[in-house]
Write an enzyme that holds these catalytic residues in place. Structure first.
Site, mmCIF file in Angstrom:
data_model
loop_
_atom_site.group_PDB
_atom_site.id
_atom_site.type_symbol
_atom_site.label_atom_id
_atom_site.label_comp_id
_atom_site.label_asym_id
_atom_site.label_seq_id
_atom_site.Cartn_x
_atom_site.Cartn_y
_atom_site.Cartn_z
ATOM 1 N N LYS A 16 2.623 51.784 53.173
ATOM 2 C CA LYS A 16 2.857 50.952 51.972
ATOM 3 C C LYS A 16 2.180 51.569 50.761
ATOM 4 C CE LYS A 16 -0.486 48.963 50.497
ATOM 5 N NZ LYS A 16 -1.741 48.289 50.125
ATOM 6 N N ASP A 144 -1.590 42.600 54.015
ATOM 7 C CA ASP A 144 -0.496 43.575 53.910
ATOM 8 C C ASP A 144 0.472 43.499 55.092
ATOM 9 O OD1 ASP A 144 -1.303 44.691 51.513
ATOM 10 O OD2 ASP A 144 -2.427 46.320 52.439
HETATM 11 P P1 ATP Z 1 -5.161 48.713 53.129
HETATM 12 O O1 ATP Z 1 -4.166 49.386 52.288
HETATM 13 O O2 ATP Z 1 -4.524 47.643 54.019
HETATM 14 O O3 ATP Z 1 -6.370 48.225 52.392
HETATM 15 P P2 ATP Z 1 -6.590 51.041 53.959
HETATM 16 O O4 ATP Z 1 -5.705 52.222 53.785
HETATM 17 O O5 ATP Z 1 -7.579 50.793 52.882
HETATM 18 O O6 ATP Z 1 -5.683 49.774 54.215
HETATM 19 P P3 ATP Z 1 -6.931 51.504 56.733
HETATM 20 O O7 ATP Z 1 -6.602 52.933 56.915
HETATM 21 O O8 ATP Z 1 -5.929 50.515 57.152
HETATM 22 O O9 ATP Z 1 -7.404 51.213 55.256
HETATM 23 O O10 ATP Z 1 -8.279 51.273 57.521
HETATM 24 C C1 ATP Z 1 -9.341 50.478 57.049
HETATM 25 C C2 ATP Z 1 -10.315 50.264 58.212
HETATM 26 O O11 ATP Z 1 -9.662 49.515 59.224
HETATM 27 C C3 ATP Z 1 -10.751 51.557 58.861
HETATM 28 O O12 ATP Z 1 -12.030 51.880 58.441
HETATM 29 C C4 ATP Z 1 -10.685 51.297 60.352
HETATM 30 O O13 ATP Z 1 -11.982 51.292 60.915
HETATM 31 C C5 ATP Z 1 -10.088 49.914 60.514
HETATM 32 N N1 ATP Z 1 -8.906 49.860 61.397
HETATM 33 C C6 ATP Z 1 -8.641 48.864 62.269
HETATM 34 N N2 ATP Z 1 -7.478 49.079 62.902
HETATM 35 C C7 ATP Z 1 -6.965 50.228 62.437
HETATM 36 C C8 ATP Z 1 -5.793 50.965 62.718
HETATM 37 N N3 ATP Z 1 -4.903 50.552 63.636
HETATM 38 N N4 ATP Z 1 -5.582 52.079 62.023
HETATM 39 C C9 ATP Z 1 -6.471 52.501 61.086
HETATM 40 N N5 ATP Z 1 -7.611 51.859 60.803
HETATM 41 C C10 ATP Z 1 -7.876 50.726 61.461
#
Ligand code: ATP
Length: 306
Positions: A16, A144
């Site tokens: 996304k 999300d």
């Molecule tokens: P968002 O856009 O929803 O804020 P993000 O890109 O900031 O997501 P993610 O990569 O989704 O962040 O990961 C955030 C945290 O979630 C990571 O530090 C990780 O420890 C935890 N996490 C839990 N489940 C997952 C998963 N399936 N894949 C990746 N990270 C995960």
């Protein structure tokens, strides 16, 4: 009738982007209310779900650093699915995550995996839950997740549950993520302290540009209130370089730290990509992507053993 309809399913789920993101209030229960445009792009995590002899949930992932315990959003989605659907987890659920979505990028990596698990289990267990019901279960996991189920392009409001489908923007995106992430909770706390002084993204302008298929208008309306709150210098530098390379618009996605830029065509996007490849800035991720319809989607299902 519910029952085990497959032994193994594979689900693909796109990353996304927030084309535009603003915070417009609070719901009184501690959640911030958001408004903005979200877009799915052709960068995917692929999850394989398999029911085996044994019990519990076991997760493995091709990328080190992703939690493999119950804190993984894929595991949380599985628990929510069994609780919310009334199905019983009477075997071991093995989840393999092939991860391509960069971590801590604001590209919903964890939420995407949660959406994929909801779709996969719905098929695996033949529960026939509707998309709105899956979205409801998904919202309990993260704001999300409903969008990761729907995909395409949408205006997202509320906590992320009010989704209005919009046409996909024309054009090609260059996505770059500098080294390092931001702490999402910290970003909201910083937002709260500075909310009165922030320039507001024009979400209405984004929505009307998308409806009118006005690429230049979409580019002009690309903005993220969190860019003023928690973006590291590298994000501002990327936005500047992308603008200089002819992007119609560029902004950080989510609470960072990936930056997405929209170009009118592939050759313009390629020029920017090539420049960024020359290591103008240290990057953890760099790619050229296109908008895609659809969210978490079943790729294949192996029938149950006879
Ligand atoms: P968002 O856009 O929803 O804020 P993000 O890109 O900031 O997501 P993610 O990569 O989704 O962040 O990961 C955030 C945290 O979630 C990571 O530090 C990780 O420890 C935890 N996490 C839990 N489940 C997952 C998963 N399936 N894949 C990746 N990270 C995960």
């Amino acid at each position: 009738m519910a029952g085990i309809t497959a032994r193994k399913v594979t689900v693909q789920v796109p990353a996304k982007l927030n084309l535009c993101l603003d915070v417009v209030g609070e719901d009184g229960k501690g959640y911030h209310l958001l408004d903005g445009g979200m877009l799915a792009v052709d960068l995917y995590d692929t999850l394989t779900l398999c029911l085996e002899e044994g019990e519990g949930i076991e997760i493995d992932c091709n990328r080190p650093g992703v939690p493999l315990d119950e804190s993984n959003l894929a595991a949380r989605a599985a628990r929510a699915f069994f609780q919310g659907s009334g199905a019983e987890l009477s075997q071991k659920l093995r989840i393999h995550i092939k991860k391509q979505i960069p971590a801590q990028a604001g590209m919903a990596g964890g939420s995407a995996d949660a959406a994929a698990v909801l779709v996969g289990l719905n098929h695996l267990r033949g529960m026939g839950l509707t998309l709105p019901r899956l979205m409801e279960l998904g919202l309990g996991i993260g704001s999300d997740v409903p969008f990761c189920l729907l995909g395409g392009c949408a205006r997202a409001q509320g906590r992320g549950e009010r989704l209005e489908t919009l046409p996909l923007p024309q054009g090609v995106l260059v996505i770059a993520k500098p080294v390092g992430g931001t702490d999402t909770r910290g970003a909201f706390a910083l937002y709260d302290r500075r909310r009165e002084q922030l320039r507001r993204p024009d979400v209405e302008a984004m929505v009307s540009a998308l409806r009118q298929q006005d690429g230049a208008g979409v580019g002009r309306a690309m903005a993220n209130v969190f860019e003023q709150v928690c973006a590291p210098d590298a994000v501002h530098a990327l936005v500047k370089v992308m603008g200089e390379q002819g992007a119609l618009g560029a902004s950080m996605t989510g609470t960072g730290t990936a930056v997405a830029s929209l170009f009118p065509d592939e050759s313009a996007a390629q020029r920017c990509l090539q420049l960024l490849k020359q290591k103008v800035l240290p990057l953890e991720y760099l790619g050229l992507h296109r908008p895609v319809e659809g969210g978490a989607t079943m790729l294949e299902a192996a029938p149950p053993s006879p």
